[in-house]
Write a protein that holds these residues in place. Structure first.
Motif, PDB file in Angstrom:
ATOM      1  N   ALA A  63      -2.934  -1.152 -13.175  1.00  0.00           N
ATOM      2  CA  ALA A  63      -2.566  -2.567 -13.321  1.00  0.00           C
ATOM      3  C   ALA A  63      -1.902  -2.800 -14.664  1.00  0.00           C
ATOM      4  O   ALA A  63      -1.967  -1.963 -15.561  1.00  0.00           O
ATOM      5  CB  ALA A  63      -3.812  -3.449 -13.212  1.00  0.00           C
ATOM      6  N   ASP A  64      -1.279  -3.964 -14.788  1.00  0.00           N
ATOM      7  CA  ASP A  64      -0.831  -4.432 -16.095  1.00  0.00           C
ATOM      8  C   ASP A  64      -2.032  -5.119 -16.725  1.00  0.00           C
ATOM      9  O   ASP A  64      -2.938  -5.564 -16.017  1.00  0.00           O
ATOM     10  CB  ASP A  64       0.354  -5.398 -15.935  1.00  0.00           C
ATOM     11  CG  ASP A  64       0.001  -6.559 -15.043  1.00  0.00           C
ATOM     12  OD1 ASP A  64      -0.180  -7.659 -15.565  1.00  0.00           O
ATOM     13  OD2 ASP A  64      -0.117  -6.349 -13.812  1.00  0.00           O
ATOM     14  N   GLU A  69      -1.481  -9.131 -13.169  1.00  0.00           N
ATOM     15  CA  GLU A  69      -0.516  -9.730 -12.245  1.00  0.00           C
ATOM     16  C   GLU A  69      -0.305  -8.797 -11.050  1.00  0.00           C
ATOM     17  O   GLU A  69      -0.123  -9.262  -9.935  1.00  0.00           O
ATOM     18  CB  GLU A  69       0.804 -10.000 -12.956  1.00  0.00           C
ATOM     19  CG  GLU A  69       0.716 -11.045 -14.054  1.00  0.00           C
ATOM     20  CD  GLU A  69       0.246 -12.396 -13.550  1.00  0.00           C
ATOM     21  OE1 GLU A  69       0.648 -12.800 -12.441  1.00  0.00           O
ATOM     22  OE2 GLU A  69      -0.525 -13.053 -14.270  1.00  0.00           O
ATOM     23  N   ASN A  70      -0.294  -7.501 -11.297  1.00  0.00           N
ATOM     24  CA  ASN A  70      -0.117  -6.486 -10.251  1.00  0.00           C
ATOM     25  C   ASN A  70      -1.239  -5.471 -10.359  1.00  0.00           C
ATOM     26  O   ASN A  70      -1.281  -4.695 -11.309  1.00  0.00           O
ATOM     27  CB  ASN A  70       1.235  -5.773 -10.410  1.00  0.00           C
ATOM     28  CG  ASN A  70       2.393  -6.722 -10.261  1.00  0.00           C
ATOM     29  OD1 ASN A  70       2.551  -7.358  -9.238  1.00  0.00           O
ATOM     30  ND2 ASN A  70       3.183  -6.841 -11.317  1.00  0.00           N
ATOM     31  N   GLU A 123      -2.995  -2.378  -8.317  1.00  0.00           N
ATOM     32  CA  GLU A 123      -2.843  -1.426  -7.213  1.00  0.00           C
ATOM     33  C   GLU A 123      -4.119  -0.606  -7.108  1.00  0.00           C
ATOM     34  O   GLU A 123      -4.562  -0.017  -8.090  1.00  0.00           O
ATOM     35  CB  GLU A 123      -1.653  -0.506  -7.465  1.00  0.00           C
ATOM     36  CG  GLU A 123      -0.337  -1.234  -7.553  1.00  0.00           C
ATOM     37  CD  GLU A 123       0.805  -0.322  -7.957  1.00  0.00           C
ATOM     38  OE1 GLU A 123       0.658   0.915  -7.862  1.00  0.00           O
ATOM     39  OE2 GLU A 123       1.848  -0.855  -8.379  1.00  0.00           O
TER      40      GLU A 123
END
Length: 174
Positions: free
Chosen positions: A148-149, A153-154, A156
């Motif tokens: 992830a960031d 926000e994203n 996985e």
């Protein structure tokens, strides 16, 4: 006679002292109340705090205890606060690993729990090789690992086990 033989063997002058060295005994520096600011391209992006830090010159690393890390946006706003019992900081690369009851929270209510979390300063990414639970106002995700960031926000998942993402139910392994 057997007891005397055991005592004499234990006092053998040729045996030498124990060779086990504790990490704190071999540290080049010990700091209490560590605070570090890390930049990416000249912009403050990470604040690192630890109750205690043991610095090791040969590996260019520090073992940290009582860890708090604040990730900042390029504009300087707090994006995520991470806490853990311990961790490792590699001062040459700026990479870190958090271990033990890792909790990362964002100001907007996203939360990730795991036992091990790695941060890559060069990629400004986090990942975890162990089971995790991620909760946000609009989603829930559990899996065997993640990438992830730092703002989440994203996210996985590796080996997603269950969760709700944008009102779509996941059950079992994909």
């Amino acid at each position: 006679m057997l007891v005397i033989g055991g005592v004499v063997a234990a006092c053998d002058p040729g045996a030498g002292p124990p060779t086990t060295v504790l990490a704190a005994d071999s540290a080049d520096q010990v700091l209490f109340g560590l605070e570090l600011n890390l930049t990416i391209d000249g912009v403050l992006r990470v604040r690192l705090q630890a109750d205690t830090a043991f610095f090791y010159d040969p590996t260019q690393s520090a073992e940290l205890y009582g860890v708090t890390v604040e990730f900042l946006t390029p504009e300087g706003r707090l994006s995520t606060t991470l806490t853990s019992r311990e961790g490792t900081f590699y001062w040459r690369s700026g990479d870190m690993q958090a271990r033990g009851s890792v909790l990362a929270r964002t100001p907007d209510g996203k939360e990730l729990r795991t036992e091990v979390l790695n941060y890559s300063r060069g990629r400004h990414r986090i990942d975890g090789p162990q089971a995790f639970v991620f909760d946000a106002p609009d989603r829930h995700l559990e899996g065997d690992g993640f990438t992830a960031d730092p703002e989440f926000e994203n996210v996985e998942a590796t080996g997603a086990r269950q969760g709700t993402i944008r009102n779509v139910e996941l059950r079992g392994r994909p």
